[in-house]
Design a protein around this motif. Sequence first.
Motif, PDB file in Angstrom:
ATOM      1  N   ARG A 135      14.562   2.137 -29.559  1.00  0.00           N
ATOM      2  CA  ARG A 135      13.700   2.656 -30.749  1.00  0.00           C
ATOM      3  C   ARG A 135      13.450   1.801 -31.853  1.00  0.00           C
ATOM      4  NH1 ARG A 135      13.292   9.246 -30.422  1.00  0.00           N
ATOM      5  NH2 ARG A 135      12.669   9.189 -28.108  1.00  0.00           N
ATOM      6  N   SER A 136      14.523   1.156 -32.285  1.00  0.00           N
ATOM      7  CA  SER A 136      14.662   0.535 -33.612  1.00  0.00           C
ATOM      8  C   SER A 136      13.787  -0.694 -33.469  1.00  0.00           C
ATOM      9  CB  SER A 136      16.244   0.108 -33.800  1.00  0.00           C
ATOM     10  OG  SER A 136      16.504  -0.960 -32.540  1.00  0.00           O
ATOM     11  N   PHE A 137      13.458  -1.067 -32.522  1.00  0.00           N
ATOM     12  CA  PHE A 137      12.437  -2.061 -32.258  1.00  0.00           C
ATOM     13  C   PHE A 137      11.130  -1.918 -32.938  1.00  0.00           C
ATOM     14  CE2 PHE A 137      11.264  -5.884 -29.692  1.00  0.00           C
ATOM     15  CZ  PHE A 137      12.516  -6.545 -29.324  1.00  0.00           C
ATOM     16  N   THR A 138      10.643  -0.687 -33.161  1.00  0.00           N
ATOM     17  CA  THR A 138       9.398  -0.513 -33.844  1.00  0.00           C
ATOM     18  C   THR A 138       9.446  -0.728 -35.188  1.00  0.00           C
ATOM     19  OG1 THR A 138      10.419   1.901 -34.165  1.00  0.00           O
ATOM     20  CG2 THR A 138       9.007   1.574 -32.234  1.00  0.00           C
ATOM     21  N   SER A 139      10.595  -0.979 -35.827  1.00  0.00           N
ATOM     22  CA  SER A 139      10.494  -1.358 -37.085  1.00  0.00           C
ATOM     23  C   SER A 139      10.828  -2.878 -37.308  1.00  0.00           C
ATOM     24  CB  SER A 139      11.614  -0.314 -38.058  1.00  0.00           C
ATOM     25  OG  SER A 139      12.695  -0.800 -37.345  1.00  0.00           O
ATOM     26  N   THR A 154       7.397  -6.995 -25.458  1.00  0.00           N
ATOM     27  CA  THR A 154       6.420  -6.364 -26.554  1.00  0.00           C
ATOM     28  C   THR A 154       4.975  -6.565 -26.096  1.00  0.00           C
ATOM     29  OG1 THR A 154       8.043  -7.033 -28.078  1.00  0.00           O
ATOM     30  CG2 THR A 154       5.809  -6.609 -28.741  1.00  0.00           C
ATOM     31  N   GLU A 155       4.509  -7.679 -25.509  1.00  0.00           N
ATOM     32  CA  GLU A 155       3.355  -7.738 -25.004  1.00  0.00           C
ATOM     33  C   GLU A 155       2.891  -6.651 -23.706  1.00  0.00           C
ATOM     34  OE1 GLU A 155       2.298  -9.942 -27.221  1.00  0.00           O
ATOM     35  OE2 GLU A 155       0.858 -10.742 -25.700  1.00  0.00           O
ATOM     36  N   ILE A 156       3.965  -6.338 -22.930  1.00  0.00           N
ATOM     37  CA  ILE A 156       3.556  -5.371 -21.969  1.00  0.00           C
ATOM     38  C   ILE A 156       3.490  -3.808 -22.739  1.00  0.00           C
ATOM     39  CG2 ILE A 156       4.493  -4.294 -19.905  1.00  0.00           C
ATOM     40  CD1 ILE A 156       3.428  -7.372 -19.611  1.00  0.00           C
ATOM     41  N   LEU A 157       4.339  -3.827 -23.747  1.00  0.00           N
ATOM     42  CA  LEU A 157       4.469  -2.506 -24.573  1.00  0.00           C
ATOM     43  C   LEU A 157       2.991  -2.367 -25.018  1.00  0.00           C
ATOM     44  CD1 LEU A 157       5.905   0.046 -25.859  1.00  0.00           C
ATOM     45  CD2 LEU A 157       6.468  -1.674 -27.757  1.00  0.00           C
ATOM     46  N   GLN A 158       2.324  -3.254 -25.514  1.00  0.00           N
ATOM     47  CA  GLN A 158       1.088  -3.174 -26.242  1.00  0.00           C
ATOM     48  C   GLN A 158       0.090  -2.889 -25.099  1.00  0.00           C
ATOM     49  OE1 GLN A 158       0.190  -6.452 -29.018  1.00  0.00           O
ATOM     50  NE2 GLN A 158       2.257  -6.908 -28.861  1.00  0.00           N
ATOM     51  N   LEU A 159       0.171  -3.408 -23.974  1.00  0.00           N
ATOM     52  CA  LEU A 159      -0.866  -3.324 -23.000  1.00  0.00           C
ATOM     53  C   LEU A 159      -0.499  -1.880 -22.556  1.00  0.00           C
ATOM     54  CD1 LEU A 159      -2.233  -3.930 -20.327  1.00  0.00           C
ATOM     55  CD2 LEU A 159      -0.349  -4.802 -19.079  1.00  0.00           C
ATOM     56  N   ALA A 160       0.795  -1.306 -22.395  1.00  0.00           N
ATOM     57  CA  ALA A 160       0.790   0.338 -22.129  1.00  0.00           C
ATOM     58  C   ALA A 160       0.205   0.904 -23.222  1.00  0.00           C
ATOM     59  CB  ALA A 160       2.278   0.309 -21.894  1.00  0.00           C
ATOM     60  N   MET A 161       0.505   0.729 -24.393  1.00  0.00           N
ATOM     61  CA  MET A 161      -0.127   1.626 -25.349  1.00  0.00           C
ATOM     62  C   MET A 161      -1.724   1.621 -25.338  1.00  0.00           C
ATOM     63  SD  MET A 161       2.277   3.256 -26.906  1.00  0.00           S
ATOM     64  CE  MET A 161       1.711   3.827 -28.453  1.00  0.00           C
ATOM     65  N   LEU A 162      -2.233   0.387 -25.128  1.00  0.00           N
ATOM     66  CA  LEU A 162      -3.610   0.181 -25.578  1.00  0.00           C
ATOM     67  C   LEU A 162      -4.509   0.565 -24.437  1.00  0.00           C
ATOM     68  CD1 LEU A 162      -3.590  -3.162 -27.497  1.00  0.00           C
ATOM     69  CD2 LEU A 162      -3.870  -0.833 -28.456  1.00  0.00           C
ATOM     70  N   GLU A 163      -3.961   0.883 -23.157  1.00  0.00           N
ATOM     71  CA  GLU A 163      -4.647   1.090 -21.893  1.00  0.00           C
ATOM     72  C   GLU A 163      -5.894   0.683 -21.791  1.00  0.00           C
ATOM     73  OE1 GLU A 163      -4.581   5.508 -22.726  1.00  0.00           O
ATOM     74  OE2 GLU A 163      -2.579   5.590 -21.730  1.00  0.00           O
ATOM     75  N   PRO A 164      -6.029  -0.745 -21.560  1.00  0.00           N
ATOM     76  CA  PRO A 164      -7.054  -1.515 -21.386  1.00  0.00           C
ATOM     77  C   PRO A 164      -7.706  -1.199 -19.972  1.00  0.00           C
ATOM     78  CG  PRO A 164      -5.536  -2.939 -20.951  1.00  0.00           C
ATOM     79  CD  PRO A 164      -4.994  -1.480 -21.554  1.00  0.00           C
ATOM     80  N   LYS A 165      -9.121  -1.692 -19.908  1.00  0.00           N
ATOM     81  CA  LYS A 165      -9.664  -1.536 -18.395  1.00  0.00           C
ATOM     82  C   LYS A 165      -9.308  -2.724 -17.665  1.00  0.00           C
ATOM     83  CE  LYS A 165     -13.706   0.809 -20.122  1.00  0.00           C
ATOM     84  NZ  LYS A 165     -15.265   0.281 -20.825  1.00  0.00           N
ATOM     85  N   TYR A 166      -9.146  -3.751 -18.275  1.00  0.00           N
ATOM     86  CA  TYR A 166      -8.762  -5.092 -17.541  1.00  0.00           C
ATOM     87  C   TYR A 166      -7.638  -5.521 -18.252  1.00  0.00           C
ATOM     88  CZ  TYR A 166     -12.812  -4.227 -14.997  1.00  0.00           C
ATOM     89  OH  TYR A 166     -14.031  -3.397 -14.041  1.00  0.00           O
ATOM     90  N   ALA A 167      -6.718  -6.267 -17.781  1.00  0.00           N
ATOM     91  CA  ALA A 167      -5.653  -6.842 -18.466  1.00  0.00           C
ATOM     92  C   ALA A 167      -5.345  -8.381 -17.792  1.00  0.00           C
ATOM     93  CB  ALA A 167      -4.269  -6.113 -18.298  1.00  0.00           C
TER      94      ALA A 167
END
Lengths: 255, 469
Positions: A135-139, A154-167
């Motif tokens: 969790r400390s990663f967030t800061s 971190t790229e995959i974390l962003q992918l998971a958070m942004l929930e795109p239609k296509y990646a």
Amino acid sequence: MNELRVENLHVAIGDQQIVRGLSLAVPRGEVHAVMGPNGSGKSTLAKVMAGHPDYHVTKGKITMDSEDLLALEPDDRARKGLFLAFQYPSEVPGVTIANFLRAALQSRLPEGEEMEATEYYAKLYEKMELLGMDRSFTSRAVNEGFSGGEKKRTEILQLAMLEPKYAVLDETDSGLDIDALKTVAHGVNSLRGSKIGILLITHYQRILNYIVPDHVHVMVQGRIVRSGGKELALELEERGYDWARAGADEPVLTR
Amino acid sequence: MKTETKAVDIDRDKGDFAYPEVHVRDAGRGLSEKTIHYISDVKEDPDWVREFRLRGLKTFLEKPLPTHWASKDLEAIDFDKIRYYLSPGTGAKRSWEEVPDDIKRTFERLGIPEQERKFLAGVEAQFDSEAVYSNIKKAVGEQGVIFVGSTEGLKNHPEIFRKWFGKVIPIGDNKFSALNSAVFSGGSFIYVPPGVKVKHPLQAYFRINAESFGQFERTLIIADEGSEVTYMEGCTAPKFETVALHSAVVELVALKGAKLQYITVQNWSSNVFNLVTKRGLAHEDAEIKWIDCNIGSRLTMKYPGVVLKGRKSRGEVLSIALANNGQHQDTGAKMIHAADETTSNIISKSISIGTGRATYRGLVHVPKHLKHCKNNTECDALLINATSRTDTYPAITVRGTGNSVQHEASVSQVSAEQIFYMQQRGLTEAQAMSLSVNGFVNDLVRQFPMEYSVELKRLIELEMEGSVG
């Protein structure tokens, strides 16, 4: 039709043609792999899809659910549901992962609407756990001083958070050791499903053992030269890119 | 009082708008002994203050402009056309309807409360700050803290005031400190008795609002032995100025073991010359910290300094400067080491947008006979556009052995790749740029009090608008 579609794409940087007549379609719900040797134009394809200003499309088109992507700014494409996991993600000094992702999610909300902070953090922590991130990663500032593995995660974390239609995942496996590769693959696999189409760009067959594609395309000299099922990756691994190159004179167009 | 109803001048950028003004007490234009006597008469100065002003005038007239090193733009100031004294509280009455829409919008977007907006727009000479101020004054007064205007300070507390006034920054320090000495009015006087730790920051905001902003402010803060105090001046709202020249003098004195922190956030309209002299005197084991944020103005020249007079004293300057189109932020810091084991730290960050120019000037002085002194200087500049400019002029003299100094400087640009990366996550180019700039100053902004840091972030976003595309 719900697909990310590339038709007869030609791309140049300056005078140099990098992509020459590439066609490809990734329907939502499927995972497609594009494999190719160095210099085949794989990363160019990824950047052009995302709208990088250095590349010029000289011919052809790219559509997302039938909408012309080439007419849109990079941020419009992103908000409409296209995500690119970068091969070399940029550092954003001083901006924490938490703030960055929050700004990214906020940009998708209608003006005047604010994100609910507790929901956001709950989701962020859940996705981080999935990817084995502390969790400390967030800061920490985005990609600043990150190892190769941390950047990809971190790229995959962003992918998971942004929930795109296509990646589009551009060489997400490069520079990862086997443990990191498994974690990243686990993250991607958990996102698979009918809501997302994934285009996995890679040099090596290895990642496809963990993220098993529905289709495999082989890209050589700016074109798809062979397409097939997941077994094509294994065949390519065995026979090498020279074998694939032999078919380069007659480009194989899918769909 | 007569009223004028000329058209409002709105044909300018946000923060720059003007009304015709009427003042009851007005020393007229230009500067002479007559002006000084006028001011002293109106303010009912004690004789020593009148003499001090006259010496200030003499020095001001004798000293040349520092254009051999500073911007030639200083020559654009026409000292004969400036009004040096306008009595407070007599600003022209105007209605909220007259305030230009873009200014109202800016206030709204900065999240400034309604009442304060009216004050800042000059609609009300004062908003309801009297009550807040008197509450603060009462609360700290119980601890023996004096928190008054400089005029009241010199009249009612001469025994403390006179001892330090003009001692940290003498009249002849520079041409503009001399000018301030001649015509000063407004500003704060604070005295914190030994051992008293003032919990909440004292805000000039409330005090000055109750008294109207001064053009030639004079602030003197004395933290007696072992005491602690934080003072904050300014606010992030664009402040309309009728007068183009602002020249304040701020003197800080931290006696043995005291801690004094001075925080400034200023956002001037871009017609203003803001030429400020700020210096602190740190006695043994005392600490003085300047946190300084400069936005706007045509030319700002400001180099907060600390004279490290006592053993083990510490000095720090943290500064952020943002220079937009046509603006020049000439800022920096001075650290004068004058005792053993003294330490100083300077962190300066500047952002230049459009044709904006940011200059860093740093002076670090450690003489030969001292031992175990340390200085750390970091100055980072961020250039937004190809037309933006930055310069760094560090002057570091460290003599003797056993003293250490460290200087790091960087100039960076927000890279196109970084912007593309951020756009790919859904941020517009402008949002990406403003988030990058906020990231650049983030570690410094975090040291600001919460309410300032939030406002500051919003303000940077506003300043970044129109810088891309």
